[in-house]
Design a protein around this motif. Sequence first.
Motif, PDB file in Angstrom:
ATOM      1  N   PHE A  13       5.932   4.881  -3.885  1.00 32.58           N
ATOM      2  CA  PHE A  13       5.411   5.402  -2.660  1.00 32.58           C
ATOM      3  C   PHE A  13       3.768   5.538  -2.886  1.00 32.58           C
ATOM      4  O   PHE A  13       2.800   5.822  -2.005  1.00 32.58           O
ATOM      5  CB  PHE A  13       5.897   6.773  -2.585  1.00 32.58           C
ATOM      6  CG  PHE A  13       6.921   6.294  -1.451  1.00 32.58           C
ATOM      7  CD1 PHE A  13       6.771   5.918  -0.069  1.00 32.58           C
ATOM      8  CD2 PHE A  13       8.435   6.739  -1.636  1.00 32.58           C
ATOM      9  CE1 PHE A  13       7.888   5.761   0.960  1.00 32.58           C
ATOM     10  CE2 PHE A  13       9.578   6.582  -0.800  1.00 32.58           C
ATOM     11  CZ  PHE A  13       9.273   5.921   0.412  1.00 32.58           C
TER      12      PHE A  13
ATOM     13  N   LEU B  57      -1.297   1.583   1.863  1.00 30.97           N
ATOM     14  CA  LEU B  57       0.059   1.265   2.961  1.00 30.97           C
ATOM     15  C   LEU B  57       1.136   1.964   2.527  1.00 30.97           C
ATOM     16  O   LEU B  57       1.947   2.620   3.407  1.00 30.97           O
ATOM     17  CB  LEU B  57       0.304  -0.340   2.976  1.00 30.97           C
ATOM     18  CG  LEU B  57       0.479  -0.982   4.238  1.00 30.97           C
ATOM     19  CD1 LEU B  57      -0.689  -0.867   5.230  1.00 30.97           C
ATOM     20  CD2 LEU B  57       1.263  -2.326   4.336  1.00 30.97           C
ATOM     21  N   THR B  58       1.665   2.086   1.353  1.00 22.37           N
ATOM     22  CA  THR B  58       2.669   2.699   0.643  1.00 22.37           C
ATOM     23  C   THR B  58       2.557   4.052   0.719  1.00 22.37           C
ATOM     24  O   THR B  58       3.704   5.138   1.209  1.00 22.37           O
ATOM     25  CB  THR B  58       3.176   2.316  -0.567  1.00 22.37           C
ATOM     26  OG1 THR B  58       2.138   2.561  -1.650  1.00 22.37           O
ATOM     27  CG2 THR B  58       3.504   0.883  -0.709  1.00 22.37           C
ATOM     28  N   ARG B  59       1.396   4.592   0.662  1.00 21.48           N
ATOM     29  CA  ARG B  59       0.866   6.002   0.700  1.00 21.48           C
ATOM     30  C   ARG B  59       1.163   6.614   2.088  1.00 21.48           C
ATOM     31  O   ARG B  59       1.332   7.656   2.481  1.00 21.48           O
ATOM     32  CB  ARG B  59      -0.382   6.338   0.368  1.00 21.48           C
ATOM     33  CG  ARG B  59      -0.453   6.457  -1.279  1.00 21.48           C
ATOM     34  CD  ARG B  59      -1.879   7.045  -1.828  1.00 21.48           C
ATOM     35  NE  ARG B  59      -3.010   6.319  -1.681  1.00 21.48           N
ATOM     36  CZ  ARG B  59      -3.269   5.232  -2.778  1.00 21.48           C
ATOM     37  NH1 ARG B  59      -2.519   5.219  -3.715  1.00 21.48           N
ATOM     38  NH2 ARG B  59      -4.372   4.466  -2.391  1.00 21.48           N
ATOM     39  N   MET B  60       0.607   5.741   3.084  1.00 22.73           N
ATOM     40  CA  MET B  60       1.008   5.934   4.537  1.00 22.73           C
ATOM     41  C   MET B  60       2.378   5.977   4.780  1.00 22.73           C
ATOM     42  O   MET B  60       3.063   6.913   5.771  1.00 22.73           O
ATOM     43  CB  MET B  60       0.395   4.765   5.384  1.00 22.73           C
ATOM     44  CG  MET B  60       0.582   5.092   6.809  1.00 22.73           C
ATOM     45  SD  MET B  60      -0.550   6.318   7.348  1.00 22.73           S
ATOM     46  CE  MET B  60      -2.057   5.521   7.731  1.00 22.73           C
ATOM     47  N   ALA B  61       3.160   5.170   4.415  1.00 23.60           N
ATOM     48  CA  ALA B  61       4.640   5.261   4.428  1.00 23.60           C
ATOM     49  C   ALA B  61       5.345   6.496   3.641  1.00 23.60           C
ATOM     50  O   ALA B  61       6.213   7.097   4.545  1.00 23.60           O
ATOM     51  CB  ALA B  61       5.405   3.861   3.959  1.00 23.60           C
TER      52      ALA B  61
ATOM     53  N   LEU C 228       4.722   9.275   6.200  1.00 19.42           N
ATOM     54  CA  LEU C 228       5.666   9.276   7.365  1.00 19.42           C
ATOM     55  C   LEU C 228       7.116   9.790   6.848  1.00 19.42           C
ATOM     56  O   LEU C 228       7.878  10.125   7.688  1.00 19.42           O
ATOM     57  CB  LEU C 228       5.780   8.019   8.146  1.00 19.42           C
ATOM     58  CG  LEU C 228       4.351   7.637   8.709  1.00 19.42           C
ATOM     59  CD1 LEU C 228       4.262   6.203   9.071  1.00 19.42           C
ATOM     60  CD2 LEU C 228       4.228   8.743  10.202  1.00 19.42           C
ATOM     61  N   ALA C 229       7.432   9.629   5.925  1.00 24.67           N
ATOM     62  CA  ALA C 229       8.655   9.679   5.162  1.00 24.67           C
ATOM     63  C   ALA C 229       8.793  10.921   4.592  1.00 24.67           C
ATOM     64  O   ALA C 229       9.961  11.545   4.069  1.00 24.67           O
ATOM     65  CB  ALA C 229       9.223   8.728   4.066  1.00 24.67           C
TER      66      ALA C 229
ATOM     67  N   ALA D  10      11.118   5.990  10.045  1.00 27.43           N
ATOM     68  CA  ALA D  10      10.365   6.401   8.749  1.00 27.43           C
ATOM     69  C   ALA D  10      10.956   5.298   7.805  1.00 27.43           C
ATOM     70  O   ALA D  10      10.218   4.678   7.029  1.00 27.43           O
ATOM     71  CB  ALA D  10      10.501   7.741   8.117  1.00 27.43           C
TER      72      ALA D  10
ATOM     73  N   LEU E  22       9.532   1.898   8.202  1.00 28.39           N
ATOM     74  CA  LEU E  22       8.340   1.696   7.603  1.00 28.39           C
ATOM     75  C   LEU E  22       7.999   1.858   6.062  1.00 28.39           C
ATOM     76  O   LEU E  22       7.407   1.147   5.583  1.00 28.39           O
ATOM     77  CB  LEU E  22       7.399   3.026   8.390  1.00 28.39           C
ATOM     78  CG  LEU E  22       7.186   2.915   9.839  1.00 28.39           C
ATOM     79  CD1 LEU E  22       6.582   4.103  10.231  1.00 28.39           C
ATOM     80  CD2 LEU E  22       5.916   1.744   9.949  1.00 28.39           C
ATOM     81  N   ALA E  23       9.180   2.385   5.360  1.00 24.81           N
ATOM     82  CA  ALA E  23       9.089   2.596   4.148  1.00 24.81           C
ATOM     83  C   ALA E  23       9.909   1.560   3.371  1.00 24.81           C
ATOM     84  O   ALA E  23       9.871   1.501   2.216  1.00 24.81           O
ATOM     85  CB  ALA E  23       9.608   3.944   3.709  1.00 24.81           C
TER      86      ALA E  23
ATOM     87  N   VAL F 287       8.777  -0.350   0.342  1.00 26.95           N
ATOM     88  CA  VAL F 287       8.831   0.703  -0.938  1.00 26.95           C
ATOM     89  C   VAL F 287      10.184   0.851  -1.185  1.00 26.95           C
ATOM     90  O   VAL F 287      10.144   0.793  -2.400  1.00 26.95           O
ATOM     91  CB  VAL F 287       8.045   2.100  -0.423  1.00 26.95           C
ATOM     92  CG1 VAL F 287       8.193   2.976  -1.601  1.00 26.95           C
ATOM     93  CG2 VAL F 287       6.676   1.987  -0.035  1.00 26.95           C
TER      94      VAL F 287
END
Lengths: 335, 335
Positions: free
Chosen positions: A250, A255-259, A262-263, B259, B262-263, B266
């Motif tokens: 993550f 991009l993964t940090r944004m995900a 959100l998660a 979520a 989007l994830a 990952v």
Amino acid sequence: MITVAVDCMGGDHGPQVTVPAALEFQARLPDVEVVLVGLRDAIEAQFSGTRPRVRVHAASEVVTMDEPPPQALRFKKDSSMRVAVNLVKSGEAHACVSAGNTGALMAISRFVLKTLPGIDRPAIATVLPNMRRTNTYVLDLGANVDCTAEHLLQFGIMGAMLVAAVEHKERPTVGLLNIGAEDIKGNETVKQAAELLRGSGLNFVGNVEGDDIYKGTVDVVVCDGFVGNVALKASEGVAHMMATTLREEFSRNPLTRMAALLAMPVLRAFRTRLDPRRYNGASLLGLKGIVIKSHGSADVYAFGQALETAVQEVRNNVPQRIAERMGQLHPQPVQ
Amino acid sequence: MITVAVDCMGGDHGPQVTVPAALEFQARLPDVEVVLVGLRDAIEAQFSGTRPRVRVHAASEVVTMDEPPPQALRFKKDSSMRVAVNLVKSGEAHACVSAGNTGALMAISRFVLKTLPGIDRPAIATVLPNMRRTNTYVLDLGANVDCTAEHLLQFGIMGAMLVAAVEHKERPTVGLLNIGAEDIKGNETVKQAAELLRGSGLNFVGNVEGDDIYKGTVDVVVCDGFVGNVALKASEGVAHMMATTLREEFSRNPLTRMAALLAMPVLRAFRTRLDPRRYNGASLLGLKGIVIKSHGSADVYAFGQALETAVQEVRNNVPQRIAERMGQLHPQPVQ
């Protein structure tokens, strides 16, 4: 009023964790009183502002985390650990909690409190989460590296009585940890233990395997301390690896940090459900008294859970429950 | 040319998985030839379209997953499992792979191939992932439930030679699974094994604990089959619980499902890194021949990994490496 003696000097963080946790716990539960045991200065250094209304019981020595248990037992008669256990023996406390050296705590508790009639060796029991969202109790977790079938039977009885008492289940299910569900599997000790458990009157369901701990197949999983300790630590290792890998993935790029952002609520719920701190507080079962071992690395929240475990065992008379059941198994001859 | 005999009838899915996996594997590796062993009709039913250029070796019987190993050994002389092992014995195949009954595979392999000089008992070794992103080899995983110190020493040698051969490490590190890092911990067998390992000339680092498997502290973790099996299955149980919990939390409501979407990249990367199918293919070490056990539930990809493990061991002469090392430990008297 329930009194809990707290070994304030034990654990990786000592009074910094144990004192705030104990004060918070006492403040939260009106019918619980804590006794803070340890070096008076170190304990009082943790009081912020006005002195809290709390009993401090001075002890001049500290058992270190890597001290050989026989040495702690023989030479540290005024250690915070020993004094906390003494308070249970004398009846001044209903239970004690320590995050200190496990081997020393077991040796001291056994020497001071003695085992219940019919119990050869105390065992360490803990609660683990499972997929049914109930609790799985596992014992022994390291107190006994060489067990006979009779010891495993006693662990089964102690585990079942613990679950009956604190979970209010009338006939908890008991499984024997083995390497296959079939009766022919396992070593001689385990096969004999299965026979004893089958004849014990417990709700014994037979062999279970390592993954059954987390499937929630039974309430109580019985094993020797070597196997239990390895299984527990291997489990911790996997959980840590998975959590770390998830975090790494993550935080790989923007991009993964944004995900991750959100998660976040999902990841937080996930973490909460499996938070090992919730399960902190292992019971030293089979003693004439209640002794709870906290994880050495416990923080304030986790140490509070260990205090909670102690109070639950006091409220539900765990040692008496075990003693009564042992009495049924081996009735004393009438004089 | 490397020839691999495939027991097509073993595993939860039989030829449906083993045949496509073997064909795919042969198509991918120009210097590998597979021999499909089992019921001819069942195997050929898996050929779609034109008949592939592949050897089918008929065997008229099947060892079932829950069959007692002595029975499989004594009465099923024409089972696909037995015939596949026979092909290794006769030199017609360099290795064999089966997803069938582990106990039967071990019993048959031991009877047909025999153990290497100096090896009392074969052991089951597998690779597990760790946090250093290297491989941890663990043995024994269930072949031997009662081990002597000498057996544990032999496991250490076999594990080290396996890693030396397939990972091209000159002096792989070896740890002994125990319930504490200190020398005084553990039962008598483990303490004696530590002494033997220390004097063996292996790169023995001492005791390791359950979580060290996943920390990647050592290349080889040695334990008896009971402990190894429980540790492995407990690990699988935790991993499954965590993956399930994560999935549950991500599918709780429309918001969490968004979520998850989007994830997704990952979560996919996370799953790939820890995919247990990648680690499929346990080695039956200590035999005069290469036998690989696939997980019974393997799919086509996972079974392909087991075939890959077999080829790696052939290319790197694993049994010879073990035999040479055993010869150094117990030099044969010169006549």
